[in-house]
Design an enzyme around this catalytic site. Structure first.
Site, PDB file in Angstrom:
ATOM      1  N   GLU A   1      55.534  41.833   9.710  1.00  0.00           N
ATOM      2  CA  GLU A   1      56.271  42.860   8.746  1.00  0.00           C
ATOM      3  C   GLU A   1      57.022  42.799   7.961  1.00  0.00           C
ATOM      4  O   GLU A   1      58.246  43.237   8.507  1.00  0.00           O
ATOM      5  CB  GLU A   1      56.502  43.917   9.276  1.00  0.00           C
ATOM      6  CG  GLU A   1      55.424  45.171  10.771  1.00  0.00           C
ATOM      7  CD  GLU A   1      55.093  46.299  11.049  1.00  0.00           C
ATOM      8  OE1 GLU A   1      56.215  46.246  11.946  1.00  0.00           O
ATOM      9  OE2 GLU A   1      54.271  46.711  11.796  1.00  0.00           O
TER      10      GLU A   1
ATOM     11  N   GLU B   1      47.408  45.013  12.709  1.00  0.00           N
ATOM     12  CA  GLU B   1      48.043  45.936  12.834  1.00  0.00           C
ATOM     13  C   GLU B   1      47.226  46.903  12.618  1.00  0.00           C
ATOM     14  O   GLU B   1      47.246  47.257  11.122  1.00  0.00           O
ATOM     15  CB  GLU B   1      49.112  45.700  13.591  1.00  0.00           C
ATOM     16  CG  GLU B   1      50.012  44.486  14.086  1.00  0.00           C
ATOM     17  CD  GLU B   1      51.183  45.535  14.673  1.00  0.00           C
ATOM     18  OE1 GLU B   1      51.693  46.123  14.267  1.00  0.00           O
ATOM     19  OE2 GLU B   1      51.919  43.686  14.360  1.00  0.00           O
TER      20      GLU B   1
END
Length: 609
Positions: A212, A332
Site C-alpha cells: 500500500e 487484498e
C-alpha cells in the site's frame, strides 16, 4: 479522497492474544470486447506434471504454470509475521498444518504472507502454542525458520505462497518503501535474501514488493525519492537477479494526476508509465480494494451504486487486464459485511473478477483479506474461535474459487475435475414469501459435497441435498434461479438451466403513514441477513416498524435503525438521519439473525409520525 484509516486490523489483537490451475485452454465464452489472450506459448498436449506446478510466468493478462497452462490465484491473506508476534496469528490456538489443511479444504489455493523487515533480525515468534504436540516442529525456531516450515508444508499440500513486504518494521505501515530506520538498501537487501532463500522452492511463487504505497508516493513523476514505479523497478530487478523465476508483484499507489483511490489501489499511471523489469514475463500488477467498513468513499453514495463500480475499477486498474497488458491480482479486499452497501459491493466485485465456471483461468487473481478473525475493520474467514468458518463470507467467494494445484510443487495429482451440471431444476412450490426448488443430483469423479443456489445470479444459499427453499421474498414477484454443484476440492460445476418462479400475491406491511417491505439478502445454515425498506405514504419525521417472528428467529445485529427484540416481538425505530421522509420517499435498514427449522418471512407493520 480522505485517507483510509489503516491498519487497525493487524494490530488490535496482535500481542495481547497468547489457484488455480484449470487444465484447459481459455473458454470460448469471454466477455464482450475483452482483449484476446495470447496462446503463442500455450501447451498443446497434456503434461505429466500436476496443474500449477513449478514456478510461474505471465503472457499478456494471464498467469501460466511451468507447462504453460493458465492458472488463477484464488487465495487468502494470513497475517502476523508483520506484527510484534513475528509469526502468523492464531498459532496460539491451533497447529499451523491444521490451518493450511483447512484453507485447502475450503478451496483456497494460495496464501499471501505479510511480513516486516524485523524478521531479518533473528526475531523469535511470540504466542506459539506447543502444548500437547501442537506446532511441535516450530519449537526453538526463529521467524524466518517458521516461514520456511509454512512454505514447505503449503507446497506439500499444493498451496502456493506469495510473500508480502507489509511493513518496514512491526510498528506500522509506511507510505514510502523506506523510512529513516529502514532505508531503501535494507528493503532491497531483505527482498533479495528472500528470493535467494527460496530458490528451488516453487511453492513460493513471488514477492509483493511493498504494501500500500500512498501519498507522497507518486507514479511516473521521476523523483527517485518518491516515485514508486521507479523504486519497484530497482527492487524488482534485484529480486530477479537473485531468482529470475519469481513473479514480481507491484501494487499501485494512492494518487495519479490528481485522481485519488485506495492506498495501493491506483494503477492509472501504469499504462503510461509501465514497470520495466529485466526479466520478461514476470510482472503482475496488484491492487487493494475495500468497502465501507474500512472507509467511506464517494463512489459508495453514487445514486447508481453498485452499477457504477465496474467503471471505477476499469479506470483505476481493470483496464490493464481488459487491454491484455498484464495480469491483475487483487491482493487484498474485504469487509465485515455488516452494511447492505458492503454486501452489494462484494457481490459486484466477485462478478467483476470473472466467475471461474464461466471464464476459467482467463480471470483476475485474488487473495481475500483475511483468514484471521482479528482484523479490526474486516473480520475474517475464520470466526473468533479460530476454527469455525464464517460461511457467509466464504460463500460470497464461491464463484471465483477454483480447483487446487497438485501437491508437492510440481508432482502428484490433484482433483481438478468439476462435477456434472445439475439437471432438472424445477420450482416445486411457492408462497407469498418463499420459492421451493428441487433438482436431479450431479455426479463427480470423487463426490459431490453440496450445491450452491443462485437467485438472479447472486448466491442465496447452500445445501447438501437436492432441494432448497428460498425465503424472505416479495409477494407477487418473479424470480430466476440456477444451481451449481461443488466437490471437496473446490471444483464447481457449470450453472444449471435457469428456472423462473413467481411468488403468490400479497403485500408489504402497512400502517399509519408508511409501509415496510422485507427482503432476505443472504441465508446460510444457521443465520441470515435481511433488508427492510420503509416507504412513506405521508410526510414523516420518524417511523417505527414492528413484527413478530413466525418461526423462532433471533436478532443478532442491526444497522441504520434501533432494533430490539423481546420474546418473538421486534421493533425497529428510525435514527436521527433517516426518519424524515417525503411522500413516496424511502429508506432502508438492515439486520442479521439466526434461525433453525425455518426462516419464514414475518408480517410487518409500519407507523410514522
Amino acid at each position: 479522497m480522505p485517507h483510509p484509516v489503516r491498519r487497525l486490523r493487524e494490530a488490535l489483537l496482535a500481542v495481547a492474544l497468547a489457484s488455480t490451475a484449470l487444465i484447459a485452454t481459455v473458454p470460448a465464452a469471454q466477455a464482450a470486447g475483452a482483449a484476446p489472450v495470447s496462446t503463442a506459448t500455450a501447451a498443446t498436449t497434456a503434461d505429466a506434471t500436476a496443474a500449477g506446478s513449478g514456478y510461474w510466468h505471465t503472457s499478456g493478462r494471464q498467469l501460466l504454470d511451468e507447462s504453460n497452462r493458465p492458472v488463477r490465484i484464488a487465495g487468502i491473506n494470513w497475517f502476523g509475521f508483520e506484527t510484534a508476534n513475528y509469526v502468523p496469528h492464531g498459532l496460539w490456538s491451533r497447529d499451523y498444518k491444521s490451518m493450511i489443511d483447512q484453507m485447502k479444504t475450503l478451496g483456497y489455493n494460495t496464501i499471501r504472507l505479510p511480513y516486516s523487515d524485523d524478521i531479518f533480525k533473528g526475531t523469535s515468534p511470540v504466542s506459539v502454542n506447543t502444548s500437547g504436540g501442537m506446532n511441535a516442529d516450530l519449537q526453538g525456531l526463529n521467524s524466518l525458520q517458521v516461514m520456511d516450515k509454512i512454505v514447505d508444508y503449503a507446497g506439500t499440500t499444493g498451496l502456493k505462497v506469495i510473500l508480502d513486504r507489509h511493513r518496514p518494521d512491526s510498528a506500522g505501515q509506511s507510505a514510502l518503501w523506506y523510512t529513516a530506520a529502514v532505508p531503501e538498501t535494507t528493503w532491497i537487501n531483505d527482498l533479495t535474501a528472500l528470493a535467494t532463500r527460496y530458490t528451488g522452492k516453487p511453492a513460493m511463487i513471488g514477492i509483493d514488493l511493498h504494501n500500500e504505497p500512498h501519498d507522497p508516493a507518486c507514479w511516473g513523476c521521476g523523483d527517485t525519492t518518491v516515485d514508486w514505479r521507479l523504486a519497484a523497478e530497482r527492487a524488482g530487478n534485484a529480486v530477479l537477479a537473485a531468482n529470475p523465476k519469481l513473479l514480481v508483484f507491484v501494487e499501485g499507489n494512492q494518487s495519479f494526476n490528481g485522481s485519488s483511490y485506495w492506498w495501493g489501489g491506483n494503477l492509472q499511471g501504469a499504462g503510461q508509465y509501465p514497470v520495466r523489469l529485466n526479466v520478461p514475463n514476470r510482472l503482475v500488477y496488484s491492487v487493494h480494494d475495500y468497502a465501507t467498513s474500512v472507509a467511506q468513499q464517494t463512489w459508495f453514495s453514487d445514486p447508481s451504486f453498485p452499477a457504477n463500480m465496474p467503471g471505477v475499477w476499469d479506470k483505476n486498474w481493470g483496464y490493464l487486464f481488459n487491454q491484455n497488458i498484464a495480469p491483475v491480482w487483487v491482493g487484498e479486499f474485504g469487509t465485515t459485511l455488516q452494511s447492505t452497501v458492503d454486501q452489494k459491493w462484494l457481490k459486484a466485485l466477485v462478478q467483476y473478477l470473472r466467475p471461474t465456471a464461466q471464464y476459467g483461468a482467463d480471470s483476475m487473481s485474488w487473495t481475500f483479506w483475511s483468514w484471521n478473525p482479528n482484523s479490526g475493520d474486516t473480520g475474517g474467514i475464520l470466526n473468533d474461535d479460530w476454527t469455525t468458518v464464517n460461511t457467509t463470507k466464504d460463500a460470497y467467494l464461491a464463484d471465483v474459487k477454483a480447483p487446487g494445484f497438485g501437491a508437492g510443487g510440481g508432482g502428484g495429482g490433484g482433483d481438478t475435475q468439476a462435477p456434472s451440471t445439475p439437471a432438472g431444476l424445477a420450482a416445486t412450490g411457492t408462497t407469498a414469501a418463499t420459492v421451493s426448488l428441487a433438482w436431479t443430483a450431479a455426479t463427480d469423479n470423487v463426490a459431490v459435497t453440496g450445491y450452491d443456489v443462485y437467485r438472479g445470479g447472486a448466491l442465496v444459499g447452500t445445501t447438501a441435498g437436492t432441494s432448497y427453499t428460498d425465503t424472505g421474498l416479495t409477494a407477487a414477484t418473479a424470480y430466476s434461479y440456477s444451481v451449481r454443484a461443488r466437490d471437496a476440492a473446490g471444483n464447481v460445476s457449470a450453472a444449471s438451466a435457469a428456472v423462473s418462479a413467481t411468488t403468490a400475491g400479497g403485500g408489504t406491511g402497512g400502517g399509519a403513514g408508511c409501509t415496510a417491505g422485507w427482503h432476505v439478502d443472504n441465508q446460510w445454515s444457521t443465520g441470515f441477513t435481511a433488508t427492510v425498506t420503509v416507504t412513506a405514504t405521508a410526510a414523516t419525521k420518524s417511523w417505527q416498524v414492528g413484527w413478530t417472528w413466525p418461526s423462532g428467529q433471533q436478532l443478532t445485529g442491526s444497522w441504520n435503525a434501533t432494533v430490539q427484540q423481546s420474546g418473538a416481538s421486534v421493533t425497529a425505530a428510525s435514527l436521527a438521519y433517516n426518519g424524515t421522509l417525503a411522500v413516496g420517499g424511502s429508506t432502508t435498514f438492515g439486520l442479521q439473525g439466526t434461525w433453525s427449522g425455518g426462516n419464514t418471512a414475518p408480517t410487518l407493520s409500519c407507523t410514522a409520525s
